[in-house]
Enzyme design. Sequence first.
Site, PDB file in Angstrom:
ATOM      1  N   ASP A 173       0.819  -1.209   0.000  1.00  0.00           N
ATOM      2  CA  ASP A 173       0.000   0.000   0.000  1.00  0.00           C
ATOM      3  C   ASP A 173       0.858   1.267   0.000  1.00  0.00           C
ATOM      4  O   ASP A 173       0.541   2.244  -0.671  1.00  0.00           O
ATOM      5  CB  ASP A 173      -0.918   0.012   1.222  1.00  0.00           C
ATOM      6  CG  ASP A 173      -2.032  -1.025   1.118  1.00  0.00           C
ATOM      7  OD1 ASP A 173      -2.394  -1.409  -0.016  1.00  0.00           O
ATOM      8  OD2 ASP A 173      -2.537  -1.454   2.170  1.00  0.00           O
TER       9      ASP A 173
ATOM     10  N   ASP B 222      -3.802  12.751  21.782  1.00  0.00           N
ATOM     11  CA  ASP B 222      -2.555  12.459  21.079  1.00  0.00           C
ATOM     12  C   ASP B 222      -2.555  13.108  19.704  1.00  0.00           C
ATOM     13  O   ASP B 222      -1.492  13.345  19.115  1.00  0.00           O
ATOM     14  CB  ASP B 222      -2.363  10.950  20.927  1.00  0.00           C
ATOM     15  CG  ASP B 222      -1.857  10.296  22.206  1.00  0.00           C
ATOM     16  OD1 ASP B 222      -1.539  11.021  23.166  1.00  0.00           O
ATOM     17  OD2 ASP B 222      -1.776   9.058  22.234  1.00  0.00           O
TER      18      ASP B 222
ATOM     19  N   THR C 202     -10.458   3.164   6.070  1.00  0.00           N
ATOM     20  CA  THR C 202     -10.140   1.845   6.631  1.00  0.00           C
ATOM     21  C   THR C 202      -8.668   1.724   7.012  1.00  0.00           C
ATOM     22  O   THR C 202      -8.221   0.633   7.377  1.00  0.00           O
ATOM     23  CB  THR C 202     -10.485   0.729   5.623  1.00  0.00           C
ATOM     24  OG1 THR C 202      -9.784   0.974   4.399  1.00  0.00           O
ATOM     25  CG2 THR C 202     -11.979   0.689   5.348  1.00  0.00           C
TER      26      THR C 202
END
Length: 270
Positions: free
Chosen positions: A57, A159, A170
């Site tokens: 990816d 954070d 996703t």
Amino acid sequence: MNRDKAPADDPVDLAARGFGLVSSGSDAARSAETRLRKLYRWASVEEASQLVALGGDGFLLETLHGMLENGHPRPVFGINRGTVGFLMNPWRADGLAERLAAAKPIRVRPLTMTATTVAGETLTHAAINEVSLLRETRQTAKIEISVNGRVVLAELAADGVLVATPAGSTAYNLSANGPILPLNSPSLALTAISPFRPRRWSGAILPDDVTVTFRVIEPAFRMVAAVADQFEVRDVARVEVTLDRSSELTLLFDPEHALDERIAMEPFAT
């Protein structure tokens, strides 16, 4: 009979269809590239009108970013020779010509991040998955959030926070417990990363025609980095995020493995 199979000295001609081949350079990708160059004839990357990308990816995102930067977007058929490969198709050497002919195009639009640092430098970068703000030190980040110029959250102590596209919903967004957005949804996910205050605020789903602005509170003390996919700007004071409607990228998928259907089914994954 597999029509892609041919003698080693007579490879199937994918160059005539405008396909070029690029590889991440990992061992698995290099091995796959060697195999595919024996089976198929490829156009040069410079002359190709479409690309086959071997890697994971991260390499696919890198390839897409490169095309955005040079102003020459081309359809890309990713083949997974990485780890997760959510944006990729399964690896198979044989039958590739038939797969490319039947591939389903999925179109996505990137975000534009405009980040201004504490020093006053302004940097702009595209993000296909998400733009995230992350604390750099042990100090909790404190961030004011505005939508279309209106302050919607005066102070998020966390954070960090991110804005994700449907295609990126996703990825990091899901890991931060953000919502999964259908690929054709005209929406963006605004998701808090480990929020402390407000305690129960996890984020929101926004229409994709808005401008989201983050102002870092005490930016010289509570240092925050802004990340557009893999591009990081450190010590930011202000970050503006919009959807870039002038740019469109095309990903190619096996019809039975298309991204839109996998995103729709992801909430049911076990």
